[in-house]
Design a protein around this motif. Structure first.
Motif, short mmCIF file in Angstrom:
data_model
loop_
_atom_site.label_atom_id
_atom_site.label_comp_id
_atom_site.label_asym_id
_atom_site.label_seq_id
_atom_site.Cartn_x
_atom_site.Cartn_y
_atom_site.Cartn_z
N MET A 1 0.83 -1.18 0.00
CA MET A 1 0.00 0.00 0.00
C MET A 1 0.88 1.24 0.00
SD MET A 1 -3.05 0.82 2.56
CE MET A 1 -3.79 2.40 2.63
N LEU A 2 0.48 2.24 -0.79
CA LEU A 2 1.24 3.47 -0.92
C LEU A 2 0.82 4.49 0.14
CD1 LEU A 2 3.22 5.07 -2.87
CD2 LEU A 2 1.12 6.12 -3.73
N HIS A 3 1.80 5.13 0.76
CA HIS A 3 1.50 6.28 1.61
C HIS A 3 2.61 7.31 1.42
CE1 HIS A 3 4.23 4.17 4.38
NE2 HIS A 3 4.41 5.33 4.99
N PRO A 85 12.72 3.63 -10.91
CA PRO A 85 12.31 3.02 -12.17
C PRO A 85 11.43 1.78 -12.03
CG PRO A 85 14.54 3.79 -12.38
CD PRO A 85 14.15 3.99 -10.94
N GLY A 86 11.68 0.90 -11.09
CA GLY A 86 10.86 -0.30 -10.94
C GLY A 86 9.43 -0.02 -10.51
N PHE A 87 9.15 1.22 -10.12
CA PHE A 87 7.80 1.60 -9.67
C PHE A 87 7.14 2.59 -10.61
CE2 PHE A 87 9.88 -0.19 -6.05
CZ PHE A 87 8.87 -0.88 -5.38
N MET A 88 7.81 2.93 -11.72
CA MET A 88 7.22 3.85 -12.69
C MET A 88 6.03 3.20 -13.38
SD MET A 88 10.58 5.57 -14.39
CE MET A 88 11.64 6.64 -13.44
N GLN A 90 2.95 3.17 -12.34
CA GLN A 90 1.95 2.65 -11.41
C GLN A 90 1.10 3.76 -10.79
OE1 GLN A 90 3.70 -0.08 -8.55
NE2 GLN A 90 5.22 -0.76 -10.05
N GLY A 91 1.26 4.99 -11.28
CA GLY A 91 0.48 6.10 -10.76
C GLY A 91 1.08 6.77 -9.54
#
Length: 158
Positions: A1-3, A85-88, A90-91
């Motif tokens: 989960m993103l925070h 880069p590995g999370f680009m 994904q919003g």
């Protein structure tokens, strides 16, 4: 989960690495190898650590910092919007922009602005920013890079 949270001094290494990898991955398509290396071959300094502790926000996935962002609430300038880069794609960058815009609104700012790298212009346009004429960014280290000044109205009629 993103925070998203305010960065601490202990986040400086992660923020530095996110910046380094994002620039080297994304900017090589529009800037020369020499420009990218000059931009990224700098040490992690005490000044940078202090800036992270004072002004940065980090977006975290499972408590791991994966993106950064800064807003100057005096000028309305957004800076240091970088995603690992590995999370680009994904919003996460868009969520950071929205988070910083909300801080700007809460501070009473009618608009925000930034200097986009050439590779990021389309991203910022998708986030509602309007591009100005291409210009030159002058970094504190003396590096000069083509950029696109961009603005976004946060309040109708402002």
């Amino acid at each position: 989960m993103l925070h998203i949270r305010r960065a601490t001094r202990s986040d400086a290494r992660a923020a530095f690495d996110i910046r380094l990898h994002a620039i080297r991955q994304q900017c090589k398509a529009v800037y020369t190898d020499a420009q990218v290396m000059a931009w990224t071959c700098v040490p992690l300094t005490e000044k940078y650590r202090a800036w992270v502790a004072k002004d940065y926000y980090v977006a975290c996935v499972s408590d791991r910092p994966v993106a950064t962002g800064v807003i100057n609430l005096d000028s309305g300038e957004l800076e240091a919007i970088f995603v690992l880069p590995g999370f680009m794609g994904q919003g996460i960058g868009k969520k950071m922009i929205h988070f910083l815009e909300q801080l700007a609104r809460e501070a009473g700012l009618a608009q925000v602005h930034l200097e986009a790298t050439l590779n990021a212009q389309a991203f910022y346009q998708r986030c509602g920013f309007t591009a100005g004429a291409q210009a030159i960014y002058h970094s504190p280290s003396g590096l000069q890079l083509a950029c696109v000044p961009m603005r976004k109205q946060l309040v109708d009629g402002a």
